[in-house]
Design a protein around this motif. Structure first.
Motif, short mmCIF file in Angstrom:
data_model
loop_
_atom_site.label_atom_id
_atom_site.label_comp_id
_atom_site.label_asym_id
_atom_site.label_seq_id
_atom_site.Cartn_x
_atom_site.Cartn_y
_atom_site.Cartn_z
N ILE A 1 38.45 24.35 69.88
CA ILE A 1 39.24 25.31 69.12
C ILE A 1 39.52 26.48 70.05
O ILE A 1 38.59 27.16 70.49
CB ILE A 1 38.50 25.80 67.86
N ARG B 1 37.32 27.03 73.68
CA ARG B 1 35.94 26.59 73.79
C ARG B 1 35.65 25.42 72.86
O ARG B 1 36.38 25.18 71.89
CB ARG B 1 34.96 27.74 73.52
N GLU C 1 33.68 23.36 69.97
CA GLU C 1 33.12 23.74 68.67
C GLU C 1 32.40 22.54 68.08
O GLU C 1 33.02 21.66 67.48
CB GLU C 1 34.23 24.23 67.73
N GLU D 1 30.32 22.33 65.56
CA GLU D 1 30.33 22.26 64.10
C GLU D 1 31.59 21.56 63.59
O GLU D 1 31.54 20.80 62.63
CB GLU D 1 30.21 23.66 63.51
N LYS D 2 32.72 21.83 64.24
CA LYS D 2 33.97 21.17 63.84
C LYS D 2 33.92 19.68 64.15
O LYS D 2 34.48 18.86 63.41
CB LYS D 2 35.17 21.82 64.56
N THR E 1 41.98 19.24 63.30
CA THR E 1 41.00 19.50 64.36
C THR E 1 40.84 18.23 65.20
O THR E 1 39.79 17.58 65.18
CB THR E 1 39.63 19.93 63.78
N GLY F 1 31.62 26.87 75.97
CA GLY F 1 30.90 26.06 74.99
C GLY F 1 30.18 24.87 75.57
O GLY F 1 29.72 24.00 74.83
N GLU G 1 24.95 27.75 68.05
CA GLU G 1 26.04 27.04 67.39
C GLU G 1 26.44 27.90 66.20
O GLU G 1 25.82 27.87 65.16
CB GLU G 1 25.57 25.66 66.92
N GLY G 2 27.44 28.72 66.40
CA GLY G 2 27.78 29.71 65.37
C GLY G 2 26.67 30.74 65.28
O GLY G 2 26.34 31.41 66.25
N ARG H 1 21.40 25.92 68.30
CA ARG H 1 22.03 24.60 68.38
C ARG H 1 20.99 23.49 68.25
O ARG H 1 21.22 22.46 67.63
CB ARG H 1 22.77 24.50 69.72
#
Length: 364
Positions: free
Chosen positions: A88, A91, A93, A95-96, A115, A178, A321-322, A326
């Motif tokens: 996204i 970087r 992502e 989680e996506k 996505t 990322g 991770e957010g 992670r």
């Protein structure tokens, strides 16, 4: 499907080392970025394509756009090792990427549009009628570069270097895009499924966190309770204790000791606990708070024993991770010198932003 290397194939693995290793001590090394995605072996025989996960489970139905890209870009008959990822902006992502594993085909198709995933290749196991698994990595890499010379996004060929100084630079800079660290591969090593013949160098950091609960181990009994994992929290800017991850991986002896050590902190009234309201809605949710289910944990007992948030623990972690760790955090030591309220997100190191397109090269 008839290929010289047929599924299932367990991918070659890596063992952790501290710092960039000296290539001279390993007979020569090839360094490459460590991608933070789903490990995936691609099998293609003409119009037949299979995507297989690290544990050999099928991923094909979840990534139709990658299947199409494989048919458009890769040799007609080949087996590749690589990584699925979702980017996204500039970087990765993770989680996506996790959201792509969904039972509903309609949602899979929608996410493939909104996505889309990419695939970065880093090894070639077979092409045409020949297996390359017994060939040294240097030869497999050379053939991989030849076969993927004209690939287009969303298929990519990972960057490599034999220069340890450049690998050190990648380790420091690429995290901002990322990525997970750096992998080192012996140049003379054949492809060995499920063997830890590669080396991985990951970021190591520490943080002081609040212990706010625990889960019992799967082998715990009423007669011999054993701790499974500690639930960790950090205070946000509004003073709310947010769930940031877990610490686990204790010996049986230590699991029993921790249960006894934490009993004085058990909160009798859950309504007064910062996470008390979560016990009322054990459903899938994006924040993965304690006591709630997700598509990854369906059927597991995620109930927890709440603890008064009065103890601080120093843990080791690799990256975020957010708003969460992670991976599982490593228990370091109790910090009796710190107040729980002083444990906030501001202590976490933020990597300098780095454009993912620079890691992927001209195709990005």
């Amino acid at each position: 499907m008839r290929l010289p290397v047929m599924p299932p194939v367990q991918p070659m693995l890596a063992k952790s080392v501290k710092g960039i290793p000296d290539p001279a001590k390993h007979g020569g090394l090839s360094f490459e970025p460590k991608w933070d995605g789903f490990r995936c072996i691609v099998f293609r025989d003409g119009d037949e394509v299979e995507l297989a996960s690290r544990n050999t489970k099928p991923l094909t139905r979840y990534f139709p756009e990658v299947v199409d890209a494989v048919k458009a870009n890769l040799p007609d008959r080949c087996v590749l090792d690589g990584e699925l990822f979702v980017a996204i902006g500039d970087r990765l992502e993770f989680e996506k990427l996790q959201e792509r594993i969904h039972p509903a085909d309609s949602r899979v198709r929608m996410l493939a549009e909104t996505t889309p995933a990419g695939y970065v290749a880093f090894d070639l196991l077979a092409v045409d009628d020949g297996s390359l698994m017994r060939e040294p990595f240097s030869a497999r890499r050379e053939r991989l570069e030849t076969e993927l010379a004209g690939v287009q996004a969303p298929i990519f060929l990972t960057r490599t270097t034999t220069d340890a100084a450049e690998a050190e630079d990648w380790f420091e800079r690429f995290e901002g895009a990322g990525l997970d660290g750096v992998v080192a591969k012996p140049l003379d090593a054949p492809y060995q499924p499920n063997a830890r013949t590669m080396l991985k160098i990951k970021h190591e950091r520490t943080a002081d966190v609040v212990v706010a609960g625990y889960r019992l181990h799967k082998t715990s009994t009423p007669e011999q309770p054993l701790l499974g994992s500690l639930l960790l929290g950090l205070y946000d800017d509004e003073g709310r204790l947010q769930h940031i991850g877990v610490s686990a991986s204790f010996t049986a002896k230590r699991r029993a000791e921790l249960i006894e050590e934490l009993q004085p902190l058990v909160a009798e009234d859950l309504s007064e606990h910062p996470w008390g309201q979560w016990s009322e809605w054990a459903i899938a949710n994006p924040d993965r708070v304690p006591g709630t289910q997700s598509r990854w944990s369906a059927g597991k007992d995620l109930s927890f024993v709440p603890l008064r948030p009065e103890r601080v623990l120093e843990v080791g972690y690799d990256h975020m991770e957010g708003s969460r760790f992670r991976h599982t955090a490593q228990f370091k030591r109790w910090r009796t010198d710190r107040d729980p309220e002083s444990c906030g997100y501001e202590q976490l190191e933020e990597p300098v932003s780095y454009d993912l397109a620079s890691v992927l090269g001209k195709q990005g």
